[in-house]
Structures are given as structure tokens and as C-alpha cells.
Design a protein around this motif. Structure first.
Motif, short mmCIF file in Angstrom:
data_model
loop_
_atom_site.label_atom_id
_atom_site.label_comp_id
_atom_site.label_asym_id
_atom_site.label_seq_id
_atom_site.Cartn_x
_atom_site.Cartn_y
_atom_site.Cartn_z
N ARG A 113 0.82 -1.21 0.00
CA ARG A 113 0.00 0.00 0.00
C ARG A 113 0.85 1.26 0.00
NH1 ARG A 113 -3.09 -1.83 5.24
NH2 ARG A 113 -0.88 -2.23 5.62
N TYR B 257 -3.44 -13.42 15.67
CA TYR B 257 -2.52 -13.64 14.55
C TYR B 257 -2.37 -15.12 14.21
CZ TYR B 257 2.14 -13.69 12.26
OH TYR B 257 3.19 -13.89 11.40
N THR C 46 11.63 -7.17 12.02
CA THR C 46 10.88 -6.35 11.05
C THR C 46 10.02 -5.36 11.83
OG1 THR C 46 8.95 -7.79 11.03
CG2 THR C 46 10.67 -8.31 9.42
#
Ligand SMILES: NC(=O)c1ccc[n+]([C@@H]2O[C@H](COP(=O)([O-])OP(=O)(O)OC[C@H]3O[C@@H](n4cnc5c(N)ncnc54)[C@H](OP(=O)(O)O)[C@@H]3O)[C@@H](O)[C@H]2O)c1
Length: 255
Positions: A41, A154, A189
Motif C-alpha cells: 500500500r 494472529y 521487522t
């Protein structure tokens, strides 16, 4: 960056290339001379990759929008030719640290992590079936193997990806489509930067990208890494609940 001697003529399509594992994987492939189409995005990150690599084609796209994703795949094939390899990596992670469950967050993670892969498969599988050729990789996680503390929203998205891959495996095989599911352990990350606990055997994103490339060259259906961490979780996966919960309590400090 111009690659003078491309060693490959492969077109790889990767979702979630604006950061983390997806970005490291895109850079790894581009540096080896792959043609890479990547979606995310965040436009700015796609522009940065395109400015650095001639063989990168970035498309702004949200994986939860099936029409937009099908169009992105169409654009990628128009630009770089038939997609040989698709790595469905886009994902999001929100830790669940208490009993106040927010269904919106649960649905959001399922929409991105699982339905994002389904949306890509819906567009890719007919193309690969008609060519009787292709290679698809679903990025799941060791968190999909068994329920883990903090992973209530998750983990199920990652279990769903594994089950999806297992279910599609035979039809893909009959149509000469190689289907793999990759389960990384902890990788540094933006996603894991939210974790405040100690993450055993954490790897860098470029290390994870190398492990994914190695796994993709193998004939394994499921690839997991790093080896010792994945091995210990494989053992935890098969032991009885009584032992599992006792061991999780000892190792994570959960009561
Ligand atoms: N890090 C770990 O320890 C770890 C371990 C096992 C598995 N994984 C899995 O590896 C994958 C990559 O995670 P990461 O750790 O590299 O996370 P990350 O750095 O947060 O990267 C996630 C990527 O997914 C993209 N993305 C998220 N939502 C999207 C959407 N709706 N549409 C399109 N792209 C979207 C993001 O791009 P935009 O925000 O620009 O859209 C970004 O490029 C995920 O599937 C994750 O579950 C990670």
C-alpha cells in the motif's frame, strides 16, 4: 541499479514488498537478476525500489481488495510476462495481551493474512493452470503450528494458510503448480518491533530472505527456519496439551 549479467529470466510476483521480509526478498531476487513485480500500500517504498532496480515493477495495491489484486496481477504480467513464482507474503501482526478481544482487529488480520492470500490465489491459479506451470509460496509462520501466548488474533490466520496450502496441494500438483508453505521463526521487522519479550534465535530480514530462497529451491512442501527453533516448535506441536502448557509456562513466564 542495473544488473549487467542477469542469471535468471524469472518473473517473481511478491506481495508486501514495502518492508521487512518481502522487501528483503525482492532485493535478494533483483540482485540475482530476477524480474520482480511487487505490491504494497505504501507508494513511497515502491518508488524507492523502482529507483534502485530497473527490473522492479511496483504496484500500489491492498491485498484485501480482490479486484484490485487481480488487476495488479494482470498489470504485472503485462509488464514482465507470465508470473513464474508468486510469494504471498503481505501480512500484519497485532499482539493480543489481554482478554479484551476486538473482533475488528481479528477480522482485519484474517482479511490481510489469509484472505489476501486467497484473493491472490483466485487470480493466479487459473493462469498457472492454463499454462500447466507455476510456483506459489504462502508465507505462514511457526505461530500457525500451535496456539502461542499473545498470538490469539494472529496465530489462527497463519494456521488457516497452512490448512489452505495442504488442501490445495494435490490439485496444484496435478496441474504442475509447485505449492509451498514457508514458516519463519522470529525475524527483525516492523511487525516484531512491537514485541517487548525476548525473541529466541531472531534473524534479520536478509537472512530470512536467504532461507526462503533456499527453501524455494527445495522440493519440501513446508519450509521452516531457523532450524533449531523450528525443531523445538515441531516437538511442541506434537506433545500432549498437559506437557505443552507446562513447557510454555516455563519458557514464556505465563502463569
Ligand atoms: N517478522 C516475523 O518474525 C515473521 C515470522 C513469521 C512470519 N512472518 C510473516 O512474514 C510476512 C511479512 O511480515 P514482516 O515481518 O516482514 O512484516 P512487515 O515488515 O510489517 O511487512 C509487512 C508487509 O505486508 C504489507 N501489507 C500489510 N498489509 C497489506 C495490505 N492490506 N495490502 C498489501 N500489502 C500489505 C506491508 O506493506 P504496506 O503496509 O505498505 O501495505 C509490508 O510490505 C507476514 O505474512 C508475516 O506474518 C513474519
Amino acid at each position: 541499479m542495473t544488473i549487467k549479467n542477469p542469471t535468471q529470466n524469472i518473473h517473481a510476483f511478491i506481495t508486501g514488498v514495502s518492508s521487512g521480509i518481502g522487501r528483503a526478498l525482492a532485493e535478494n531476487m533483483l540482485e540475482q537478476g530476477y524480474r520482480v513485480s511487487g505490491i504494497a500500500r505504501r507508494k513511497a517504498a515502491l518508488k524507492t525500489l523502482a529507483a534502485k532496480y530497473d527490473l522492479f515493477f511496483g504496484i500500489t495495491c491492498d491485498v484485501t481488495d480482490s479486484d484490485m489484486l487481480a488487476d495488479a496481477i494482470h498489470q504485472a504480467e503485462h509488464r514482465h510476462g507470465a508470473i513464474h513464482q508468486a510469494i504471498l507474503n503481505a501480512g500484519t501482526y497485532v499482539p493480543q495481551s489481554d482478554l479484551s478481544l476486538d473482533p475488528v482487529l481479528f477480522r482485519q488480520q484474517m482479511d490481510i493474512n489469509y484472505m489476501g492470500q486467497v484473493n491472490a490465489l483466485a487470480a493466479l491459479l487459473p493462469l498457472m493452470e492454463s499454462r500447466q506451470n507455476g510456483h506459489i509460496v504462502l508465507i505462514s509462520s511457526v505461530a500457525g503450528w500451535r496456539g502461542l501466548p499473545l498470538a490469539a488474533s494472529y496465530g489462527p490466520t497463519k494456521s488457516a494458510s497452512i490448512s489452505l496450502a495442504e488442501s490445495l496441494y494435490f490439485m496444484c500438483r496435478q496441474n504442475k503448480i509447485k505449492l509451498q508453505v514457508i514458516c519463519p521463526g522470529f525475524v527483525e521487522t516492523e511487525a516484531t518491533a512491537q514485541n517487548t519479550f525476548n525473541m529466541p534465535m531472531i534473524m534479520t530480514a536478509p537472512q530470512a530472505a536467504n532461507a526462503i530462497m533456499k527453501g524455494m529451491r527445495s522440493s519440501k512442501f513446508m519450509v521452516s527456519f531457523p532450524f533449531l527453533f523450528a525443531l523445538s516448535l515441531k516437538i511442541l506441536r506434537i506433545i500432549p496439551y498437559r506437557w505443552y502448557f507446562w513447557l510454555m509456562k516455563r519458557t514464556t513466564g505465563q502463569r
